[in-house]
Write an enzyme that holds these catalytic residues in place. Structure first.
Site, PDB file in Angstrom:
ATOM      1  N   CYS A  16       2.014  15.663   5.943  1.00 21.73           N
ATOM      2  CA  CYS A  16       3.454  15.932   6.017  1.00 21.73           C
ATOM      3  C   CYS A  16       3.876  15.906   7.472  1.00 21.73           C
ATOM      4  CB  CYS A  16       3.712  17.306   5.419  1.00 21.73           C
ATOM      5  SG  CYS A  16       2.985  17.490   3.783  1.00 21.73           S
ATOM      6  N   ARG A  27       5.669  10.235   7.750  1.00 22.94           N
ATOM      7  CA  ARG A  27       4.482  11.024   7.415  1.00 22.94           C
ATOM      8  C   ARG A  27       4.536  11.535   5.979  1.00 22.94           C
ATOM      9  NH1 ARG A  27       1.879  12.662  12.184  1.00 22.94           N
ATOM     10  NH2 ARG A  27       0.778  14.196  10.923  1.00 22.94           N
ATOM     11  N   TRP A  41       4.537  15.071   1.977  1.00 18.52           N
ATOM     12  CA  TRP A  41       3.777  14.086   1.200  1.00 18.52           C
ATOM     13  C   TRP A  41       2.989  14.926   0.202  1.00 18.52           C
ATOM     14  CZ3 TRP A  41      -1.344  12.825  -0.013  1.00 18.52           C
ATOM     15  CH2 TRP A  41      -1.516  11.568  -0.610  1.00 18.52           C
ATOM     16  N   ASN A  58       1.243  21.561   7.003  1.00 17.37           N
ATOM     17  CA  ASN A  58       0.741  20.186   6.854  1.00 17.37           C
ATOM     18  C   ASN A  58      -0.780  20.280   6.748  1.00 17.37           C
ATOM     19  OD1 ASN A  58       0.043  17.489   7.029  1.00 17.37           O
ATOM     20  ND2 ASN A  58       0.202  17.440   9.270  1.00 17.37           N
ATOM     21  N   GLY A  59      -1.333  19.857   5.625  1.00 18.48           N
ATOM     22  CA  GLY A  59      -2.786  19.937   5.431  1.00 18.48           C
ATOM     23  C   GLY A  59      -3.096  20.360   4.014  1.00 18.48           C
ATOM     24  N   GLU A  71      -6.874  -8.110   4.357  1.00 13.54           N
ATOM     25  CA  GLU A  71      -5.708  -7.486   4.984  1.00 13.54           C
ATOM     26  C   GLU A  71      -4.405  -7.977   4.351  1.00 13.54           C
ATOM     27  OE1 GLU A  71      -2.977  -5.533   7.537  1.00 13.54           O
ATOM     28  OE2 GLU A  71      -4.919  -5.063   6.652  1.00 13.54           O
ATOM     29  N   LYS A 129      -1.579  -5.600   2.594  1.00  7.84           N
ATOM     30  CA  LYS A 129      -0.173  -5.574   3.029  1.00  7.84           C
ATOM     31  C   LYS A 129       0.747  -5.779   1.831  1.00  7.84           C
ATOM     32  CE  LYS A 129      -0.225  -3.864   5.921  1.00  7.84           C
ATOM     33  NZ  LYS A 129      -1.436  -3.695   6.684  1.00  7.84           N
ATOM     34  N   GLU A 182       0.723  -2.739  -0.547  1.00 11.18           N
ATOM     35  CA  GLU A 182       1.385  -1.543  -0.007  1.00 11.18           C
ATOM     36  C   GLU A 182       2.896  -1.562  -0.170  1.00 11.18           C
ATOM     37  OE1 GLU A 182       0.134   0.332   3.817  1.00 11.18           O
ATOM     38  OE2 GLU A 182      -0.695  -1.667   4.112  1.00 11.18           O
ATOM     39  N   HIS A 189     -18.092 -16.297  -8.793  1.00 16.65           N
ATOM     40  CA  HIS A 189     -18.947 -15.191  -9.248  1.00 16.65           C
ATOM     41  C   HIS A 189     -18.139 -14.116  -9.971  1.00 16.65           C
ATOM     42  CE1 HIS A 189     -22.037 -17.155  -6.949  1.00 16.65           C
ATOM     43  NE2 HIS A 189     -21.235 -17.172  -5.907  1.00 16.65           N
ATOM     44  N   LYS A 229       2.287   7.367   6.701  1.00 19.65           N
ATOM     45  CA  LYS A 229       1.786   6.611   7.846  1.00 19.65           C
ATOM     46  C   LYS A 229       0.468   7.135   8.390  1.00 19.65           C
ATOM     47  CE  LYS A 229       2.042   3.490  11.024  1.00 19.65           C
ATOM     48  NZ  LYS A 229       1.783   2.104  10.631  1.00 19.65           N
TER      49      LYS A 229
HETATM   50  C1  AGP Z   1      -2.032   0.178   6.552  1.00 16.54           C
HETATM   51  O1  AGP Z   1      -0.900  -0.573   6.460  1.00 16.54           O
HETATM   52  C2  AGP Z   1      -1.945   1.509   5.959  1.00 16.54           C
HETATM   53  N1  AGP Z   1      -0.881   2.250   6.463  1.00 16.54           N
HETATM   54  C3  AGP Z   1      -3.250   2.272   5.971  1.00 16.54           C
HETATM   55  O2  AGP Z   1      -4.203   1.527   5.283  1.00 16.54           O
HETATM   56  C4  AGP Z   1      -3.796   2.582   7.370  1.00 16.54           C
HETATM   57  O3  AGP Z   1      -4.278   1.441   7.972  1.00 16.54           O
HETATM   58  C5  AGP Z   1      -4.938   3.599   7.243  1.00 16.54           C
HETATM   59  O4  AGP Z   1      -4.410   4.770   6.658  1.00 16.54           O
HETATM   60  C6  AGP Z   1      -5.567   3.912   8.587  1.00 16.54           C
HETATM   61  O5  AGP Z   1      -4.636   4.505   9.412  1.00 16.54           O
HETATM   62  P1  AGP Z   1      -4.960   4.677  10.957  1.00 16.54           P
HETATM   63  O6  AGP Z   1      -5.122   3.323  11.553  1.00 16.54           O
HETATM   64  O7  AGP Z   1      -3.772   5.417  11.483  1.00 16.54           O
HETATM   65  O8  AGP Z   1      -6.217   5.483  11.067  1.00 16.54           O
END
Ligand code: AGP
Length: 605
Positions: free
Chosen positions: A2, A27, A74, A98-99, A481, A485, A488, A504, A600
């Site tokens: 959060c 966040r 979150w 937060n946690g 990757e 993307k 997400e 396979h 994030k």
């Molecule tokens: C990537 O687009 C995501 N937001 C997520 O996979 C991110 O890369 C992952 O949580 C790692 O975050 P960081 O690089 O801040 O450690």
């Protein structure tokens, strides 16, 4: 993961708290709330959903209070709902957290005098503090007693109507920073909420708490032993946290990569001097020369950046062995690290809990840790033995783009420095150094050339619910990757696969529900990839090929990029994928910068 904020000073707290929450919204955006104190009464405002909902609510309930705390959530324990929103109240106290409180159930069972109004672990902590906040107790002592019983992670801010001239904050595992202004203090989960208020900041470390008053900050440990507060300077570029005319932060961050990459390379890659060097590693040339094994650790996009970089390190440094590990897996494995190892700890936010835990375990084993970090002043950056900031600037959009490109570039520079120090791979070195220096211009060129074309193609594929990304060699991590993307931000179920693995299993998936993105590089594997393409076409695939080749490619759609790069061409092809995912998500009407269920910085397990 959060976002929490706090304010104490002489200005109206509400607008400072809500603008801080807007900055921290990446966040978590399931609900938001603030509480301010004035004249022995509290004004508690909470709303489900985005901070904008809360701001609308607050506009109708404005106060002149000059102290308060706030939270953007979150959800971990309890669904996104107003009753699960923070701040949580228990008696005279209000808390934001937060946690994760891991032993919250056991603690809850002991708190029979409190009527719980939410499903959250955080309300249990509020009730626990209140249980120690007897008539003759101070808020500080109540917080300390409660935290002795807590297992888990927290960044908290607590206020009380009984002592309305202080905010108590404490940290264990979740980031907390205190901005020191002229006669006021702004508390936040990260520095983005301080921009525009102050550049003086105190970073709390694990096991520290602070009593924040209008007179200043009293820092102490969780046994109330005094500590010396270290005030540091933070970078405060307001434009970096604004969209600057783009519709979304994601598009801005994709389009600004030529600039951010130049910052990553600045002073580190000098082709005219045949030099590629990172400052800040805190390693002598002898220590570098002794490195025989590199383990790269990260989560999500950071892990994929490590995977791509591992291909380059292999090519650059003869005899070097490399492992690339998903942090959430490695931390619970009984892994072994060979002698002469170094760990590259990769993270955009520098706060990812699993990556941080791996860092601490590897340090405990006496292995050197080097950070490849974007967020300045973050926990991982503060705990590694050495390392680099990739200087990609604040990344606001939840989907990571510019950080990926800069992380791979920074790790490639590390490989070059290792190779130069060890005296291996001479031929490749100059090629890599030249290509790194040319990379920003090449990406700039391609972004200009293909943006509109990618937009049109993306709109054509936006209706699919399933996608398969295929690539060989260095394009395999890029395929992973690309799929991440798209997943997400478009919510399309997408998978990245090594092109050679198609037969396979995944070839069974090919039907009209799927489209396929085939990454093809004009190199020694081009024909192999063309065979994979033929296999997919033979089953009625809907292939979008993304390539730097001018050769014939029998695909439904072909996006060709002009680039003189070879070794680093995968980074340019990946930028095309980023644009593709962006325009697909826009075409599907999604909240591109704040995709559902994500955040994030993942500061919990
Ligand atoms: C990537 O687009 C995501 N937001 C997520 O996979 C991110 O890369 C992952 O949580 C790692 O975050 P960081 O690089 O801040 O450690």
């Amino acid at each position: 993961m959060c976002g929490i904020v706090g304010y104490i000073g002489n200005k109206k707290a509400q607008p400072i708290l809500t603008s801080g929450l807007r900055r921290l919204e990446y966040r978590g955006y399931d609900s938001a709330g603030i509480v301010t104190l004035g004249d022995k009464q509290a004004t508690l405002l909470r709303a489900k959903g985005k901070v904008a909902e809360l701001v609308a609510f607050a506009d109708g309930n404005a106060t002149d209070d000059t102290i308060g705390i706030g939270h953007t959530r979150w959800a971990t324990h309890g669904v996104p709902a107003e009753n699960n929103a923070h701040p949580h109240q228990a008696g005279d106290i209000y808390l934001v957290h937060n946690g994760i409180i891991e032993n919250y159930k056991e603690l809850k069972a002991t708190l029979t005098n409190h009527t719980f109004k939410s499903e959250t672990d955080s309300e249990v902590l509020a009730a626990l503090i209140d249980s120690f906040y007897t008539a003759d107790a101070t808020l500080e002592s109540a917080v300390i007693q409660a935290l002795q019983l807590v297992e888990g992670t927290y960044g908290i801010a607590v206020i009380s109507t009984r002592e309305p001239d202080q905010v108590i904050v404490a940290r264990m595992g979740s980031p907390l920073i205190i901005g020191v202004g002229e006669g006021d203090l702004v508390i936040a989960s990260d520095a983005s909420a301080l921009i525009g208020h102050t550049t003086n900041a105190i970073y709390l470390n694990d096991g520290e708490m602070a009593i924040c008053t209008r007179e200043g900050v009293t820092l102490e440990d969780l046994e109330a032993q005094p500590l010396t507060a270290k005030v540091e300077q933070i970078e405060a570029d307001m434009s970096a946290i604004q969209k600057q005319g783009y519709d979304h932060f994601l598009l801005k961050e994709i389009m600004e990569q030529p600039t951010t990459l130049r910052s990553t390379l600045n002073g580190r890659v000098v082709p005219s001097e045949y030099r590629a060097q990172l400052g800040g590693l805190n390693m002598t040339n002898d220590e570098l020369r002794d490195v025989d094994h590199v383990v790269i650790i990260g989560c999500g996009t950071a892990y994929y950046a490590g995977l791509l970089a591992s291909y380059y390190l292999e090519q650059l440094v003869d005899g070097l062995t490399i492992d690339v590990e998903i942090a959430s897996e490695l931390r619970y494995r009984s892994f072994n690290l060979p002698k002469n190892s170094v760990a590259l700890v990769v993270s955009q936010s520098g706060e990812t809990a699993d990556t941080l835990a791996c860092l601490r375990e590897i340090k405990r084993r006496g292995v050197r840790t080097l950070g490849v970090i974007n967020a300045v002043g973050s926990t991982i950056a503060r705990e590694v033995d050495g390392g680099v900031y990739v200087h990609a600037g604040p990344e606001i959009s939840v989907a990571s783009t510019k950080a990926f490109t800069s992380q791979v570039a920074a790790m490639t520079i590390f490989g070059l420095q290792l190779a130069q120090t060890k005296g291996t791979g001479a031929k490749e070195l100059s090629e890599y150094i030249n290509e790194l220096a040319e990379l920003p211009d090449e990406i700039e060129q391609v972004l200009g050339d293909v943006r509109e074309e990618v937009k049109a193609v993306a709109e054509k594929y936006a209706h699919y619910e399933h996608g398969l990304f295929l690539g060989r060699d260095t394009l395999f991590p890029v395929a992973l990757e690309g799929a991440l993307k798209l997943k997400e931000i478009s919510y399309i179920q997408a998978e990245g696969y090594a092109g050679g693995e198609l037969k396979h299993g995944p070839l069974a998936l090919i039907d009209d529900r799927f489209f396929e993105v085939m990454l093809l590089q004009d190199n020694w594997l081009f024909d192999k990839s063309i065979s994979n393409l033929a296999e997919v076409n033979a089953r009625g695939g809907h292939v979008l090929a993304i390539t730097n080749s001018n050769k014939d490619i029998d695909a439904e759609e072909v996006i060709r990029i002009k680039t003189k790069l070879d070794l680093l061409a995968p980074l340019v092809l990946n930028v095309v994928q980023q644009l593709f995912a962006y325009y697909v998500a826009v075409a599907r009407g999604n909240d591109v910068d704040q995709p559902r269920n994500l955040a994030k910085s993942v500061t919990v397990e």
